[in-house]
Enzyme design. Structure first.
Site, short mmCIF file in Angstrom:
data_model
loop_
_atom_site.label_atom_id
_atom_site.label_comp_id
_atom_site.label_asym_id
_atom_site.label_seq_id
_atom_site.Cartn_x
_atom_site.Cartn_y
_atom_site.Cartn_z
N HIS A 156 0.79 -1.23 0.00
CA HIS A 156 0.00 0.00 0.00
C HIS A 156 0.83 1.29 0.00
O HIS A 156 0.37 2.34 -0.43
CB HIS A 156 -0.96 -0.02 1.20
N HIS A 159 1.37 3.93 -7.81
CA HIS A 159 0.77 3.72 -9.13
C HIS A 159 1.27 4.75 -10.14
O HIS A 159 1.73 5.82 -9.76
CB HIS A 159 -0.76 3.78 -9.05
N GLN A 183 0.26 6.33 -14.27
CA GLN A 183 -0.92 6.56 -15.10
C GLN A 183 -0.56 6.55 -16.58
O GLN A 183 0.58 6.78 -16.95
CB GLN A 183 -1.52 7.92 -14.77
N HIS A 242 -1.32 4.69 -2.73
CA HIS A 242 -0.87 3.38 -3.19
C HIS A 242 -0.03 3.56 -4.46
O HIS A 242 -0.48 4.22 -5.41
CB HIS A 242 -2.08 2.48 -3.46
ZN ZN Z 1 -3.54 0.38 -1.16
#
Ligand code: ZN
Ligand code: ZN
Ligand code: FE
Length: 327
Positions: free
Chosen positions: A90, A143, A145, A141
């Site tokens: 996370h 990530h 794009q 979290h």
């Molecule tokens: Zn998460």
């Protein structure tokens, strides 16, 4: 009603993506992370995952809110907005992932570039990573794009134009030439391995801006060898580590992949690279694109890029060998 359209800026001659119905997107929803394993969208049993953005600026079936009038041109906001969830964990930054995990992330970037780029209406696949609250990232979290665009955005257009012009005049790639200049001077190089060089460019605009160039000439990430992918993973890990170490706090940054458009034309004069724009100039001061930067398009750089490169290089040189071990 949801509208997704492109509006032409007649003075800057570039498209603005206009999307209604996105203002309501959640800001750090408490106690729930849509990117953690086990949610409706993510499920279980993955290391890396790509998903549709739930609040896309561009869509498959766009509706426009109005007609074009004269130079007020309106086009459909066709395209894809995707998210790559880089790890089931996370929290963290790219430097917290293993080289092996980062390679999987790179493979996902490649897969998406090829897949989205194969849509004949998609002209350019922009892959990027925004990190930090200061940059407006609503989810922590880890990530990245993807915006798959039905046009070539202005910054890429400018680079392509410069690269084409240089190629015509000197029969040589402008990026390969920049790499030569950076390597010869050496003072702005932050990290190097067999396949990639990371440096604060001579022409840096943001205080700790770093560009990562592949040493071999190719125009997009799908041309990378397995060894190059691992070396890129190493470079990403080192640079993001150095950023977070620099002020002993999490560094907010934008990371953008610059690669060939996917409109079917020949771009072999272009040279894939990654640009990092970190927005801190000191531990608690942000560098803004303010009046002169935004209003004139002229950046001011306080200090010297060479000094900033040295600060980053010192951190990189102090890293133990074990930091870049694979697995
Ligand atoms: Zn998460
Ligand atoms: Zn080149
Ligand atoms: Fe670039």
């Amino acid at each position: 009603m949801q509208y997704n359209e492109l509006r032409w800026h007649p003075l800057l001659e570039e498209w603005i993506i206009v999307a209604s119905g996105r203002e309501k997107r959640p800001w750090r929803p408490k106690g729930f992370c849509p990117f953690c394993p086990g949610t409706e969208e993510t499920g279980y049993g993955w290391d890396v995952l790509s998903l549709d953005n739930r609040f896309p600026a561009l869509v498959k079936n766009p509706k426009v809110s109005r007609k074009s009038i004269s130079i007020y041109k309106v086009r459909k906001g066709y395209g894809y907005c995707r998210v790559i969830v880089e790890t089931p964990q996370h929290e963290g930054d790219l430097c917290d992932l293993s080289v092996g995990q980062l390679k999987k992330v790179i493979d996902e970037f490649i897969k998406e570039y090829v897949q989205l780029g194969s849509d004949p209406k998609i002209k350019c696949v922009m892959e990027f990573r925004n990190k930090g609250e200061e940059i407006g990232v609503s989810l922590t979290h880890p990530h990245s794009q993807i915006y798959a665009l039905p046009f070539i955005p202005s910054r890429i257009k400018r680079e392509l134009k410069a690269a084409k012009k240089f190629m015509k005049k000197y029969k040589k790639c402008i990026f390969c030439h920049i790499l030569e200049l950076e390597k010869n001077e050496g003072v702005r190089v932050v990290y190097e391995n067999k396949s990639f060089t990371a440096f604060v460019p001579f022409f840096a605009m943001w205080p700790f801006e770093v560009h990562i160039y592949p040493i071999r000439h190719f125009e997009a990430i799908n041309k990378m060898t397995e060894e190059e992918k691992i070396d890129l993973a190493r470079a990403l890990k080192v640079i993001t580590y150095a950023y977070n170490k620099l002020f002993d706090r999490s560094m907010p940054y934008m990371m953008v992949f610059h690669q060939a458009p996917t409109d079917g034309k020949n771009y072999d004069y272009y040279h894939f690279h990654i640009e990092f724009y970190p927005i801190l100039r000191s531990k608690d001061k942000l560098k803004y694109a303010a009046g002169i930067e935004w209003g004139a398009g002229t950046f001011t750089y306080d200090g010297l890029p060479e000094e900033r490169a040295e600060m980053l290089r010192k951190i990189v040189n102090s890293l133990p060998h074990s930091f870049l071990e694979q697995s």
